[in-house]
Design an enzyme around this catalytic site. Structure first.
Site, PDB file in Angstrom:
ATOM      1  N   ASP A 190      -5.022  13.986   8.345  1.00 55.09           N
ATOM      2  CA  ASP A 190      -3.727  13.749   7.712  1.00 55.09           C
ATOM      3  C   ASP A 190      -2.704  13.738   8.831  1.00 55.09           C
ATOM      4  OD1 ASP A 190      -2.550  13.320   5.029  1.00 55.09           O
ATOM      5  OD2 ASP A 190      -1.228  14.959   5.642  1.00 55.09           O
TER       6      ASP A 190
ATOM      7  N   PHE B 148       2.239   0.131  14.417  1.00 56.97           N
ATOM      8  CA  PHE B 148       2.341   0.073  12.962  1.00 56.97           C
ATOM      9  C   PHE B 148       3.118   1.297  12.507  1.00 56.97           C
ATOM     10  CE2 PHE B 148      -1.549   2.245  14.103  1.00 56.97           C
ATOM     11  CZ  PHE B 148      -1.511   3.396  13.325  1.00 56.97           C
TER      12      PHE B 148
END
Length: 209
Positions: A75, A166
């Protein structure tokens, strides 16, 4: 002593083929065969945690319990000092889903603009320090787990620069650098990224390298 992975199969708690490929390349030299949760038809659990650690554990435990194999989940996200650590675990959620050419995607320019707008509201002297965080969680079917945390400190710039990254990469300048993550070569970014930091700690403890 932290439990160690043996050679064999490891479930990567993702449905993203790109992430599977990236993690497989890192673990293959250690005799680990990676399989994705997506290829096993495992559902994606709701990420209801309030921290990166909690969300990584939710995903790893769900994959381990459903598959009966050890599982690895990550995460990650961006924290901004002046925004009290936000967007944090909501990093992706700030990029609201839009429809582009029939496919759902996230509007990262919107997310970057949201962060910048908040910083500008705080005034021109506002601290622009930020950091990318990555938590890797390994869970075994019997409930045992291990956590590895990585961090890449830096600062935010505006307007966005670069085409190679990104997410928030076009506005993030790593500490000691002048270019954004989206302006440097991917290999250079991967060498200093938050994920690289976390994986270095994982491989050091799990494989002694």
């Amino acid at each position: 002593m932290t439990r160690r992975l043996g050679s064999g199969s490891l479930v990567i708690a993702t449905h993203n083929s790109g992430k599977l490929k990236e993690i497989s390349a890192l673990l293959e030299p250690h005799g680990i065969k990676c399989i994705s949760a997506g290829s096993l038809g495992l559902p994606e659990p709701a990420e209801t945690g309030k921290s990166f650690v909690e969300n990584a554990l939710i995903k790893a435990r769900a994959a381990a319990e459903a598959s009966g194999l050890a599982a690895l989940a990550d995460d990650s996200g961006l924290s901004v000092d002046a925004l009290d650590g936000r967007p944090g675990v909501y990093t992706a959620d700030w990029a609201e889903r839009q429809w582009f050419e029939g496919d759902p995607g996230r509007d990262w320019y919107m997310a970057m603009g949201k962060v910048e707008g908040m910083l500008q509201q705080l005034g021109p002297e506002t601290d622009r320090s930020a950091a990318f965080h990555c938590v890797l969680a390994i869970a075994w079917p019997d409930g045992e787990y291990a956590i590895y945390e990585g961090k890449c400190p830096g600062s935010l710039t505006w307007p966005p620069r670069g085409e190679m990254g990104f997410g928030y990469d076009p506005v993030f300048v790593p500490e000691g650098g002048e270019q954004t993550f989206a302006e440097i070569e991917p290999s250079e970014k991967h060498a200093i990224s938050h994920r690289a930091d976390a994986f270095a700690k994982l491989t050091a403890e799990q494989f002694g390298v």
